[in-house]
Design a protein around this motif. Structure first.
Motif, mmCIF file in Angstrom:
data_model
loop_
_atom_site.group_PDB
_atom_site.id
_atom_site.type_symbol
_atom_site.label_atom_id
_atom_site.label_comp_id
_atom_site.label_asym_id
_atom_site.label_seq_id
_atom_site.Cartn_x
_atom_site.Cartn_y
_atom_site.Cartn_z
ATOM 1 N N ASP A 6 0.836 -1.198 0.000
ATOM 2 C CA ASP A 6 0.000 0.000 0.000
ATOM 3 C C ASP A 6 0.877 1.256 0.000
ATOM 4 O O ASP A 6 1.816 1.366 0.788
ATOM 5 C CB ASP A 6 -0.884 -0.009 1.253
ATOM 6 C CG ASP A 6 -1.997 1.026 1.195
ATOM 7 O OD1 ASP A 6 -1.755 2.140 0.705
ATOM 8 O OD2 ASP A 6 -3.106 0.710 1.652
ATOM 9 N N HIS A 9 1.910 2.924 3.173
ATOM 10 C CA HIS A 9 2.990 2.352 3.983
ATOM 11 C C HIS A 9 4.317 2.353 3.234
ATOM 12 O O HIS A 9 5.232 1.607 3.585
ATOM 13 C CB HIS A 9 2.625 0.917 4.389
ATOM 14 C CG HIS A 9 1.301 0.811 5.086
ATOM 15 N ND1 HIS A 9 0.400 -0.212 4.829
ATOM 16 C CD2 HIS A 9 0.709 1.617 6.003
ATOM 17 C CE1 HIS A 9 -0.681 -0.043 5.571
ATOM 18 N NE2 HIS A 9 -0.513 1.066 6.291
ATOM 19 N N SER A 48 1.175 -6.738 4.274
ATOM 20 C CA SER A 48 0.958 -5.475 3.570
ATOM 21 C C SER A 48 -0.531 -5.166 3.404
ATOM 22 O O SER A 48 -0.921 -3.999 3.373
ATOM 23 C CB SER A 48 1.608 -5.508 2.179
ATOM 24 O OG SER A 48 3.000 -5.679 2.269
ATOM 25 N N ALA A 56 1.752 -1.861 10.626
ATOM 26 C CA ALA A 56 1.659 -0.813 9.610
ATOM 27 C C ALA A 56 2.663 0.300 9.858
ATOM 28 O O ALA A 56 3.193 0.902 8.921
ATOM 29 C CB ALA A 56 0.239 -0.240 9.579
ATOM 30 N N GLU A 57 2.943 0.567 11.127
ATOM 31 C CA GLU A 57 3.849 1.658 11.459
ATOM 32 C C GLU A 57 5.311 1.239 11.439
ATOM 33 O O GLU A 57 6.164 1.985 10.946
ATOM 34 C CB GLU A 57 3.502 2.200 12.855
ATOM 35 C CG GLU A 57 4.410 3.347 13.303
ATOM 36 C CD GLU A 57 4.056 3.858 14.695
ATOM 37 O OE1 GLU A 57 4.799 4.716 15.210
ATOM 38 O OE2 GLU A 57 3.043 3.405 15.271
ATOM 39 N N VAL A 60 5.795 -2.871 7.968
ATOM 40 C CA VAL A 60 5.527 -2.798 6.533
ATOM 41 C C VAL A 60 6.396 -1.759 5.822
ATOM 42 O O VAL A 60 6.925 -2.038 4.734
ATOM 43 C CB VAL A 60 4.029 -2.554 6.263
ATOM 44 C CG1 VAL A 60 3.761 -2.470 4.763
ATOM 45 C CG2 VAL A 60 3.195 -3.671 6.882
ATOM 46 N N PRO A 61 6.605 -0.563 6.368
ATOM 47 C CA PRO A 61 7.457 0.400 5.654
ATOM 48 C C PRO A 61 8.875 -0.105 5.415
ATOM 49 O O PRO A 61 9.474 0.194 4.367
ATOM 50 C CB PRO A 61 7.454 1.621 6.583
ATOM 51 C CG PRO A 61 6.161 1.524 7.320
ATOM 52 C CD PRO A 61 5.968 0.064 7.558
#
Length: 339
Positions: A6, A9, A48, A56-57, A60-61
């Motif tokens: 996404d 992210h 993801s 997510a924080e 995933v990045p």
């Protein structure tokens, strides 16, 4: 590395067809690199799509940016690499705050010991079902104690380090993917990128073979491309390549347009790509003659790498069996009686 993740992210949010085009392109040049890449794409698909707020924080990045390389720890030792025997994923025990992992052995882990993150598959006894519940975790390299149990020295795919690993330790609840059970499916991505890998092997070998034939002259003065037997073999390779490519691309397009209804077309694409890779690379070794057999031409590596599609990942025979079983599903009455 974050091709399908996404954009919120750090990913690019691209569709499955684009991911397969990228994987195919890698495989044309280096099948081992392609397999490592496809495992990363596959292994981060679930986290993801349905991350927890913490994932997510924080997770995933890093996966989407390529800071962390991810892979899949899924193949069970008892399957002997071909999934010939049905078996649940290796079991973990639910304990306070997480899961206890005790001597869980995975038989083939691409980029073993090198990856920063693993899609770790396991099962746990469930009070709601007679069958163990399958779980997915996104674990980091230092979450568990692990060993690489043997060096990787494969017949093909020699650069992907698909060694067996054993895992021990404690996984906190935060590592569990999709604890709320939101709709998510990574299997089409896994199968489609496998198909793209072996399509790329066939295409890369074919391009080199075509160049070799175009540039070669025989002792009697004819160009190799003028020999009718060679023309026929090359034409058959071209037709089989385009037939398989059309199937894989159409399956991906249907998925991207929400027109896909089952896993069967993805198994069919995997089967087609296995077969075209074995066929084209075999033809290259034949048309290259003694020079190819003596490793004087760049075909034998593709020939060896293509064999992986028949025996590893979703093994070829197992994929064919799944296609057949989906064509003739058991009546629901029989399924209920079996339970």
């Amino acid at each position: 590395m974050g091709l399908r993740a996404d954009p919120a992210h750090g990913g690019l949010g691209q569709d499955l067809l684009t991911a397969c085009l990228a994987t195919e392109a890698f495989a044309k040049a280096c099948p081992s690199t392609a397999l490592i890449y496809k495992m990363h794409i596959e292994s981060i698909e679930l986290v993801s799509r349905v991350p927890t707020p913490e994932q997510a924080e924080r997770v995933v990045p890093r996966l989407a940016s390529g800071e962390w390389l991810s892979t899949v720890a899924g193949s069970e030792a008892g399957h002997q690499g071909g999934a010939w025997a049905g078996a649940p994923k290796a079991a973990v025990a639910k304990v306070d705050g997480g899961y206890q992992v005790s001597n869980v052995r995975k038989s083939f882990v691409t980029a073993a010991g090198l990856a920063d993150s693993y899609l770790f598959m396991a099962s746990v006894d469930s009070e709601e079902s007679e069958k163990p519940q399958q779980l997915f975790f996104q674990i980091q390299q230092d979450d568990l104690d692990w060993t690489i149990d043997a060096p990787w020295d494969g017949f093909g795919m020699r650069g992907n380090n698909s060694s067996p690993m054993t895992f021990n330790g404690f996984l906190p609840d935060a590592r569990l993917i999709n604890p709320e059970g939101k709709p998510a499916d990574f299997f089409p991505v896994a199968l489609a990128t496998y198909a793209a890998t072996y399509l790329g092997i066939a295409a890369g070998c074919f391009d080199l073979l075509k160049d070799y034939i175009t540039d070669s002259t025989l002792a009697d003065g004819r160009r190799m491309g003028e020999v009718e037997t060679i023309q026929t073999r090359m034409a058959n390779c071209q037709i089989e390549l385009e037939r398989s490519r059309a199937l894989i691309y159409s399956v991906c397009a249907a998925f991207d347009e929400n027109r896909h209804g089952s896993a069967r077309p993805f198994f069919e694409a995997k089967v087609a790509s296995d077969e075209v890779a074995a066929f084209v690379t075999g033809e290259a070794m034949t048309l290259g003659g003694g020079s190819a057999f003596a490793k004087q031409l760049p075909f034998e590596r593709y020939f060896r790498d293509a064999r992986a599609g028949m025996v590893m990942g979703i093994a070829h025979d197992i994929a064919v069996l799944n296609v057949g079983a989906m064509m003739f599903p058991k009546p629901k009455d029989d399924e209920n009686a079996a339970k």
